[in-house]
Design an enzyme around this catalytic site. Structure first.
Site, mmCIF file in Angstrom:
data_model
loop_
_atom_site.group_PDB
_atom_site.id
_atom_site.type_symbol
_atom_site.label_atom_id
_atom_site.label_comp_id
_atom_site.label_asym_id
_atom_site.label_seq_id
_atom_site.Cartn_x
_atom_site.Cartn_y
_atom_site.Cartn_z
ATOM 1 N N LYS A 1 21.156 -2.848 -20.944
ATOM 2 C CA LYS A 1 19.721 -2.584 -20.838
ATOM 3 C C LYS A 1 18.858 -3.646 -21.484
ATOM 4 O O LYS A 1 19.172 -4.166 -22.547
ATOM 5 C CB LYS A 1 19.388 -1.248 -21.505
ATOM 6 C CG LYS A 1 20.027 -0.060 -20.808
ATOM 7 C CD LYS A 1 19.255 0.342 -19.590
ATOM 8 C CE LYS A 1 18.098 1.241 -19.989
ATOM 9 N NZ LYS A 1 17.425 1.735 -18.804
ATOM 10 N N GLN B 1 -20.119 12.534 -38.528
ATOM 11 C CA GLN B 1 -19.121 11.865 -39.366
ATOM 12 C C GLN B 1 -17.778 11.758 -38.625
ATOM 13 O O GLN B 1 -16.956 10.896 -38.912
ATOM 14 C CB GLN B 1 -18.942 12.643 -40.677
ATOM 15 C CG GLN B 1 -17.975 11.999 -41.649
ATOM 16 C CD GLN B 1 -18.126 12.580 -43.043
ATOM 17 O OE1 GLN B 1 -19.120 12.355 -43.710
ATOM 18 N NE2 GLN B 1 -17.153 13.367 -43.473
ATOM 19 N N THR C 1 0.898 -1.155 0.000
ATOM 20 C CA THR C 1 0.000 0.000 0.000
ATOM 21 C C THR C 1 0.939 1.207 0.000
ATOM 22 O O THR C 1 2.019 1.145 0.602
ATOM 23 C CB THR C 1 -0.929 0.048 1.230
ATOM 24 O OG1 THR C 1 -0.116 0.156 2.396
ATOM 25 C CG2 THR C 1 -1.795 -1.201 1.340
ATOM 26 N N HIS C 2 0.542 2.254 -0.683
ATOM 27 C CA HIS C 2 1.405 3.437 -0.836
ATOM 28 C C HIS C 2 2.744 3.076 -1.487
ATOM 29 O O HIS C 2 3.743 3.761 -1.270
ATOM 30 C CB HIS C 2 1.657 4.131 0.507
ATOM 31 C CG HIS C 2 0.420 4.361 1.313
ATOM 32 N ND1 HIS C 2 -0.284 5.543 1.281
ATOM 33 C CD2 HIS C 2 -0.275 3.538 2.137
ATOM 34 C CE1 HIS C 2 -1.341 5.453 2.083
ATOM 35 N NE2 HIS C 2 -1.360 4.234 2.605
ATOM 36 N N SER D 1 19.151 -1.186 -25.618
ATOM 37 C CA SER D 1 19.499 0.212 -25.815
ATOM 38 C C SER D 1 20.640 0.288 -26.820
ATOM 39 O O SER D 1 21.512 -0.578 -26.845
ATOM 40 C CB SER D 1 19.937 0.824 -24.488
ATOM 41 O OG SER D 1 20.699 1.993 -24.730
ATOM 42 N N GLU E 1 5.510 -0.640 -21.398
ATOM 43 C CA GLU E 1 5.630 0.828 -21.447
ATOM 44 C C GLU E 1 4.729 1.427 -22.520
ATOM 45 O O GLU E 1 4.064 2.439 -22.305
ATOM 46 C CB GLU E 1 7.076 1.233 -21.758
ATOM 47 C CG GLU E 1 8.051 1.008 -20.635
ATOM 48 C CD GLU E 1 9.463 1.343 -21.095
ATOM 49 O OE1 GLU E 1 9.858 2.513 -20.927
ATOM 50 O OE2 GLU E 1 10.155 0.465 -21.639
HETATM 51 N N1 ARG Z 1 -20.591 10.045 -44.246
HETATM 52 C C1 ARG Z 1 -21.716 10.346 -43.403
HETATM 53 C C2 ARG Z 1 -21.366 10.071 -41.957
HETATM 54 O O1 ARG Z 1 -20.401 9.489 -41.723
HETATM 55 C C3 ARG Z 1 -22.881 9.533 -43.809
HETATM 56 C C4 ARG Z 1 -24.194 10.157 -43.503
HETATM 57 C C5 ARG Z 1 -24.344 11.401 -44.249
HETATM 58 N N2 ARG Z 1 -25.670 11.878 -44.296
HETATM 59 C C6 ARG Z 1 -25.930 13.099 -44.750
HETATM 60 N N3 ARG Z 1 -27.133 13.444 -44.811
HETATM 61 N N4 ARG Z 1 -24.970 13.924 -45.081
HETATM 62 O O2 ARG Z 1 -22.065 10.429 -41.063
#
Ligand code: ARG
Length: 465
Positions: A289, A328, A161-162, A283, A296
């Site tokens: 090393k 999107q 602990t700690h 290394s 990591e």
């Molecule tokens: N490429 C668009 C997205 O990833 C697809 C949907 C687009 N629809 C639209 N009405 N522009 O969300």
């Protein structure tokens, strides 16, 4: 203006000039959403079958669509598919290619749907596959930990602990603690899968469609549990992607904790465990090393996965209903979270079975720093001394040990008896690290018998998945 006038995009009818070429690049997503091509095709096949069953497509049109989509898939697999940013995204690329291959039937595929419900469906299909792949790697890693736990159910090591030596535990117990973290992560992953496994198809752009669709049919064909209940919500929320990223952030946080311990344990100052050379690097300047690069790097990957969670939360924040182009932006963080977590799990699942604890070093370290002081206090309590008084007696004994540079277990009996006449010859069985761990013999405790049983139960849970 017609397509002959220079705008042959799928929405050309309404537009009087072509999209600016930078805007076209700026708004396109095909460079990254093409990885959902298989899911997009699968969704289109389900939609087309439903359109035929509803009488919207003829059997011939449906057949042409099936054949055309099969060709599209082959072209994608072969690397010959003509991806183009002029078609903005994966959905329009595939639809345009389909139409080029089969003619008018291809143009009918989009009846009764929108890219908005299409993309919401594709991401779910994609994520569901990703979740299943991640669950498999997670299970493989957990199997390695449980195996290691069962092999080392009685191998004593220091518990901290700690980050100060506290009480002896067993190496198996420590491995099972890691396993518990991952067990909860697996549960969170399955929760996420279950909540996201509903089908948005039929929501169309936002309000549903005027065509006689059968939403239960497409949902079933795509192995969703049910259709979604509200069309506006279906096309707008990406909470399932956020939920997945939250799972991913917690998982990688857990992996970072394991990584940190492995980095400490492999150092020349600890020497608790040995990692095979193939998981380490050297290394270029210091010949002695052997660096634990894999742990990591996994520790370092936490930053990007946590970043993706923040990105998706911020993306969703304050979005009005229903679909917005903002969404999107969900894909790159989501995809990278999937890739990162899969890679890290793979590295860990490969490495963990080869972790070799050094029992001799661990035992010496477990005894150092008066690790069995609590055991001596408990011993005195069992002989009738109130715990607070026992605490004080042991404190005095430890102070003498510090002075003499001698552990409790190495002190002569007469010396120990000077702190309390309740101490007898049998004290030495509780002062050893083996006696200390064996005494914690209850559910969740570190006694070797408990650890062996806990490992058996953990393995049985994995078998039942
Ligand atoms: N490429 C668009 C997205 O990833 C697809 C949907 C687009 N629809 C639209 N009405 N522009 O969300």
């Amino acid at each position: 203006m017609s397509q002959q006038d220079g705008n042959d995009s799928l929405w050309g009818g309404r537009f009087s000039e072509a999209t600016d070429s930078f805007v076209q690049r700026f708004t396109a997503s095909v460079s990254f959403d093409q990885r959902m091509a298989a899911q997009d095709i699968r969704g289109s096949l389900a939609h087309a079958a439903m359109l035929e069953a509803s009488g919207v497509l003829t059997a011939d049109e449906h057949q042409a669509i099936r054949d055309g989509l099969a060709t599209v898939q082959q072209e994608i697999d072969a690397g010959t598919f003509p991806w183009s940013i002029e078609r903005e995204d994966v959905h329009m690329n595939i639809e345009a290619r389909l139409t080029a291959l089969i003619g008018d039937a291809g143009k009918k595929l989009h009846t009764g749907r929108s890219r908005n419900d299409q993309v919401a469906t594709d991401i779910r299909l994609y994520l569901r596959d990703a979740i299943d792949a991640i669950a498999a790697e997670l299970t493989r890693l957990q199997r390695g930990l449980v195996e290691l736990a069962s092999t080392h159910a009685a191998t004593v090591m220091p518990g901290f602990t700690h980050l100060q030596g506290a009480q002896p535990v067993t190496f198996g117990h420590h491995m099972l603690a890691w396993n518990e973290m991952l067990e909860r992560d697996h549960g969170r992953l399955q929760d996420c899968r279950q909540r996201m496994n509903v089908c948005p198809l039929g929501a169309a752009a936002l309000a549903g469609t005027t065509f006689p669709i059968d939403r239960a049919m497409t949902a079933a064909a795509l192995e969703f549990d049910a259709p979604t209940r509200n069309s506006l919500d279906s096309v707008s929320d990406r909470d399932f992607a956020i939920e997945f990223s939250a799972f991913a952030a917690l998982l990688i946080t857990h992996l970072s904790r394991m990584s940190e311990e492995l980095v400490l344990w492999t150092s020349a100052q600890f020497r608790f465990v040995e990692l095979p050379d193939r998981f380490c690097t050297g290394s270029s300047i210091m010949p002695q090393k052997k660096n634990p690069d894999v742990p990591e790097l996994v520790r370092g990957k936490t930053g990007r996965v946590n970043g993706h969670l923040m990105a998706l939360l911020t993306l969703m924040k304050s979005q009005p209903l229903a679909y917005n182009k903002d969404n999107q932006e969900d894909k790159e963080p989501l995809f990278d979270a999937v890739d990162t977590v899969l890679d890290c799990l793979r590295a860990f699942a490969d490495m963990v079975p080869h972790i070799q604890p050094r029992a001799d070093v661990l035992r010496v370290a477990a005894a150092a720093g008066f690790a069995t002081a609590t055991d001596l206090a408990d011993y005195l309590v069992r002989k009738g001394l109130p715990f607070r008084d026992a605490h004080e007696v042991v404190g005095n004994a430890v102070a003498a040990g510090v002075e003499r540079n001698e552990d409790l277990a190495d002190m002569p009996l007469e010396l120990l008896q000077g702190f309390s006449d309740l101490i007898e010859e049998d004290v030495f069985s509780v002062l050893t690290v083996e006696g200390s761990v064996a005494a914690r013999d209850h559910l969740g405790g570190t006694a070797p018998t408990q650890v062996a049983e806990a490992a058996r139960q953990a393995a049985a849970r994995l078998d039942a998945r």
